[in-house]
Scaffold this motif. Structure first.
Motif, mmCIF file in Angstrom:
data_model
loop_
_atom_site.group_PDB
_atom_site.id
_atom_site.type_symbol
_atom_site.label_atom_id
_atom_site.label_comp_id
_atom_site.label_asym_id
_atom_site.label_seq_id
_atom_site.Cartn_x
_atom_site.Cartn_y
_atom_site.Cartn_z
ATOM 1 N N GLY A 88 -7.985 -1.726 -5.710
ATOM 2 C CA GLY A 88 -8.085 -1.391 -4.284
ATOM 3 C C GLY A 88 -9.354 -0.581 -4.026
ATOM 4 O O GLY A 88 -10.016 -0.743 -3.000
ATOM 5 N N ARG B 193 -13.497 -11.685 -2.651
ATOM 6 C CA ARG B 193 -12.418 -11.701 -3.641
ATOM 7 C C ARG B 193 -12.881 -12.365 -4.934
ATOM 8 O O ARG B 193 -12.641 -11.861 -6.019
ATOM 9 C CB ARG B 193 -11.166 -12.435 -3.119
ATOM 10 C CG ARG B 193 -10.570 -11.843 -1.853
ATOM 11 C CD ARG B 193 -9.109 -12.257 -1.700
ATOM 12 N NE ARG B 193 -8.296 -11.584 -2.707
ATOM 13 C CZ ARG B 193 -7.814 -10.347 -2.572
ATOM 14 N NH1 ARG B 193 -8.042 -9.638 -1.490
ATOM 15 N NH2 ARG B 193 -7.111 -9.799 -3.539
ATOM 16 N N ASP C 269 -2.369 -8.197 4.731
ATOM 17 C CA ASP C 269 -2.373 -8.495 3.283
ATOM 18 C C ASP C 269 -1.421 -9.640 2.914
ATOM 19 O O ASP C 269 -1.701 -10.398 1.995
ATOM 20 C CB ASP C 269 -1.987 -7.255 2.461
ATOM 21 C CG ASP C 269 -3.036 -6.138 2.543
ATOM 22 O OD1 ASP C 269 -4.170 -6.419 2.966
ATOM 23 O OD2 ASP C 269 -2.712 -4.986 2.179
ATOM 24 N N ARG D 89 -1.690 -3.149 7.684
ATOM 25 C CA ARG D 89 -2.253 -3.635 6.416
ATOM 26 C C ARG D 89 -1.264 -4.567 5.713
ATOM 27 O O ARG D 89 -1.645 -5.576 5.136
ATOM 28 C CB ARG D 89 -2.659 -2.475 5.510
ATOM 29 C CG ARG D 89 -4.025 -1.935 5.908
ATOM 30 C CD ARG D 89 -4.712 -1.248 4.770
ATOM 31 N NE ARG D 89 -4.150 0.062 4.543
ATOM 32 C CZ ARG D 89 -4.109 0.640 3.366
ATOM 33 N NH1 ARG D 89 -4.554 0.026 2.296
ATOM 34 N NH2 ARG D 89 -3.612 1.845 3.239
ATOM 35 N N VAL E 7 -10.530 -2.038 5.592
ATOM 36 C CA VAL E 7 -10.543 -2.663 4.257
ATOM 37 C C VAL E 7 -9.844 -4.014 4.208
ATOM 38 O O VAL E 7 -10.277 -4.926 3.480
ATOM 39 C CB VAL E 7 -10.027 -1.678 3.172
ATOM 40 C CG1 VAL E 7 -8.573 -1.312 3.372
ATOM 41 C CG2 VAL E 7 -10.218 -2.242 1.780
ATOM 42 N N ARG F 163 -11.205 6.819 0.598
ATOM 43 C CA ARG F 163 -9.789 7.051 0.955
ATOM 44 C C ARG F 163 -9.638 7.445 2.423
ATOM 45 O O ARG F 163 -8.521 7.690 2.880
ATOM 46 C CB ARG F 163 -9.176 8.166 0.094
ATOM 47 C CG ARG F 163 -9.403 8.020 -1.404
ATOM 48 C CD ARG F 163 -8.610 6.934 -2.015
ATOM 49 N NE ARG F 163 -9.106 6.607 -3.358
ATOM 50 C CZ ARG F 163 -8.771 5.512 -4.031
ATOM 51 N NH1 ARG F 163 -7.944 4.655 -3.503
ATOM 52 N NH2 ARG F 163 -9.265 5.276 -5.216
ATOM 53 N N ALA G 73 -11.059 -7.451 2.436
ATOM 54 C CA ALA G 73 -10.239 -8.032 1.350
ATOM 55 C C ALA G 73 -9.775 -9.452 1.688
ATOM 56 O O ALA G 73 -9.286 -10.155 0.818
ATOM 57 C CB ALA G 73 -9.037 -7.137 1.071
ATOM 58 N N GLY H 176 -3.204 -3.500 -8.005
ATOM 59 C CA GLY H 176 -3.779 -4.143 -6.824
ATOM 60 C C GLY H 176 -2.745 -4.934 -6.065
ATOM 61 O O GLY H 176 -1.601 -4.495 -5.914
ATOM 62 N N ARG H 177 -3.165 -6.110 -5.581
ATOM 63 C CA ARG H 177 -2.271 -6.965 -4.798
ATOM 64 C C ARG H 177 -2.092 -8.342 -5.436
ATOM 65 O O ARG H 177 -1.129 -9.034 -5.164
ATOM 66 C CB ARG H 177 -2.837 -7.190 -3.381
ATOM 67 C CG ARG H 177 -3.084 -5.931 -2.587
ATOM 68 C CD ARG H 177 -1.772 -5.277 -2.236
ATOM 69 N NE ARG H 177 -1.966 -4.202 -1.269
ATOM 70 C CZ ARG H 177 -2.519 -3.039 -1.564
ATOM 71 N NH1 ARG H 177 -2.931 -2.775 -2.780
ATOM 72 N NH2 ARG H 177 -2.661 -2.118 -0.635
ATOM 73 N N ASP H 178 -3.077 -8.747 -6.230
ATOM 74 C CA ASP H 178 -3.098 -10.114 -6.751
ATOM 75 C C ASP H 178 -3.330 -10.119 -8.255
ATOM 76 O O ASP H 178 -3.790 -11.108 -8.806
ATOM 77 C CB ASP H 178 -4.245 -10.893 -6.076
ATOM 78 C CG ASP H 178 -5.600 -10.237 -6.329
ATOM 79 O OD1 ASP H 178 -5.627 -9.050 -6.727
ATOM 80 O OD2 ASP H 178 -6.634 -10.912 -6.171
ATOM 81 N N ILE H 179 -3.016 -9.025 -8.919
ATOM 82 C CA ILE H 179 -3.331 -8.934 -10.351
ATOM 83 C C ILE H 179 -2.433 -9.886 -11.147
ATOM 84 O O ILE H 179 -2.923 -10.653 -11.967
ATOM 85 C CB ILE H 179 -3.209 -7.472 -10.882
ATOM 86 C CG1 ILE H 179 -3.935 -6.487 -9.943
ATOM 87 C CG2 ILE H 179 -3.754 -7.369 -12.306
ATOM 88 C CD1 ILE H 179 -5.378 -6.800 -9.673
ATOM 89 N N ARG I 21 -12.271 -1.144 -1.331
ATOM 90 C CA ARG I 21 -12.634 -0.024 -0.460
ATOM 91 C C ARG I 21 -14.129 0.301 -0.567
ATOM 92 O O ARG I 21 -14.785 0.620 0.431
ATOM 93 C CB ARG I 21 -11.817 1.223 -0.828
ATOM 94 C CG ARG I 21 -10.363 1.129 -0.401
ATOM 95 C CD ARG I 21 -9.520 2.287 -0.937
ATOM 96 N NE ARG I 21 -8.153 2.199 -0.473
ATOM 97 C CZ ARG I 21 -7.713 2.705 0.675
ATOM 98 N NH1 ARG I 21 -8.534 3.406 1.452
ATOM 99 N NH2 ARG I 21 -6.466 2.556 1.045
ATOM 100 N N SER J 293 0.839 -1.204 0.000
ATOM 101 C CA SER J 293 0.000 0.000 0.000
ATOM 102 C C SER J 293 0.877 1.258 0.000
ATOM 103 O O SER J 293 2.003 1.240 0.507
ATOM 104 C CB SER J 293 -0.916 0.012 1.222
ATOM 105 O OG SER J 293 -0.154 0.071 2.391
HETATM 106 O O1 DC Z 1 -4.376 -0.230 -2.879
HETATM 107 P P1 DC Z 1 -5.270 0.164 -1.713
HETATM 108 O O2 DC Z 1 -4.504 0.608 -0.493
HETATM 109 O O3 DC Z 1 -6.315 1.149 -2.088
HETATM 110 O O4 DC Z 1 -6.010 -1.204 -1.322
HETATM 111 C C1 DC Z 1 -6.912 -1.254 -0.267
HETATM 112 C C2 DC Z 1 -6.895 -2.625 0.392
HETATM 113 O O5 DC Z 1 -7.473 -3.598 -0.484
HETATM 114 C C3 DC Z 1 -5.515 -3.138 0.791
HETATM 115 O O6 DC Z 1 -5.428 -3.263 2.196
HETATM 116 C C4 DC Z 1 -5.381 -4.473 0.140
HETATM 117 C C5 DC Z 1 -6.679 -4.758 -0.534
HETATM 118 N N1 DC Z 1 -6.535 -5.157 -1.944
HETATM 119 C C6 DC Z 1 -6.487 -6.501 -2.222
HETATM 120 O O7 DC Z 1 -6.499 -7.314 -1.300
HETATM 121 N N2 DC Z 1 -6.434 -6.918 -3.508
HETATM 122 C C7 DC Z 1 -6.395 -6.031 -4.522
HETATM 123 N N3 DC Z 1 -6.349 -6.476 -5.775
HETATM 124 C C8 DC Z 1 -6.418 -4.638 -4.256
HETATM 125 C C9 DC Z 1 -6.470 -4.243 -2.941
#
Ligand code: DC
Length: 235
Positions: A40, A118, A194, A190, A108, A100, A112, A138-141, A44, A17
């Motif tokens: 994200g 998911r 995460d 986070r 969040v 935000r 998530a 994102g985190r898992d793209i 959110r 993040s």
């Molecule tokens: O990128 P961000 O801080 O706005 O994301 C918010 C939350 O969502 C973050 O704690 C992780 C989660 N997230 C996720 O698990 N998978 C994603 N593809 C995007 C965000």
């Protein structure tokens, strides 16, 4: 730019993040004429919905109620008429600044971490990339949403650098009460949730390029990303 030899690809940008991933991703999308999706913002928006509908009590989420209501939660992206920026809409309402806030940031990760949330959002994200020509962050793209993406980037920076950036951003937006320590705590907490959750934890895809931008200017990052895009799109 002459992009006649470039094929349309999928660009997956993952990372911790507040690394500035969204800023980079948005700038690249604008430059090359691709769609940009901030995933994200989708997590959110679901979190904001849960808070507004009393589905979160402390650290507990009413998962049964959320599962029932999830199909009626509509998340779309629009454009702010005043400044042309992309905005997140929740059931037709512009929620860009609300999602935000620290109120949403504090919860969040709980949302998530829920598997059915998911799966629901990943399906929507995959549909958005069907025609390629998309930058998604994102985190898992690169690991779960588009494991075959032609370009995968994993962005990282120290927790202190990220907290300082986020703190400056919140202050700049007029949040006069937030403290740096509170933001640093939120960032590290986070990170912990995460990276350790059972469902699609944040991790670097084996074939991702790593970018540590702790001491890199935004212009440098943008150029780095553009160069890698060109290589991937002309391969
Ligand atoms: O990128 P961000 O801080 O706005 O994301 C918010 C939350 O969502 C973050 O704690 C992780 C989660 N997230 C996720 O698990 N998978 C994603 N593809 C995007 C965000």
């Amino acid at each position: 730019m002459d992009n006649s030899k470039e094929k349309r690809i999928i660009i997956a940008i993952d990372g911790y993040s507040s690394t500035g991933k969204s800023t980079m991703a948005k700038a690249l999308a604008r430059r090359i004429g691709y769609a940009y999706i901030d995933t994200g913002a989708m997590y959110r928006a679901v979190t904001l919905y849960c808070l507004d509908h009393g589905l979160i009590d402390g650290d507990k989420v009413d998962e049964a109620a959320l599962q029932q209501q999830l199909p009626s939660i509509r998340i779309t992206f629009g454009v702010d008429k005043a400044d042309g920026h992309s905005v997140t809409m929740l059931n037709g309402r512009n929620v860009e600044s609300e999602i935000r806030s620290m109120r949403v940031s504090g919860k969040v990760s709980l949302i998530a971490a829920i598997g059915f949330v998911r799966r629901h959002l990943v399906k929507q994200q995959q549909a958005m990339g069907r025609d390629k020509g998309i930058v998604m962050d994102g985190r898992d793209i690169g690991t779960a949403v588009f494991p075959d993406a032609e370009l995968k980037v994993f962005v990282t920076a120290s927790a202190e650098t990220r907290a300082r950036r986020r703190y400056d951003e919140l202050r700049g937006k007029g949040d006069a009460t937030v403290t740096y320590d509170e933001v640093l705590h939120n960032v590290t907490e986070r990170d912990r949730i995460d990276t350790t959750r059972a469902e699609s934890p944040l991790r670097q895809a084996d074939d991702a390029l790593v970018l540590d931008n702790s001491t890199m200017s935004i212009d440098k990052q943008n150029q780095w990303l553009l160069d890698h895009y060109r290589q991937a799109a002309t391969k």
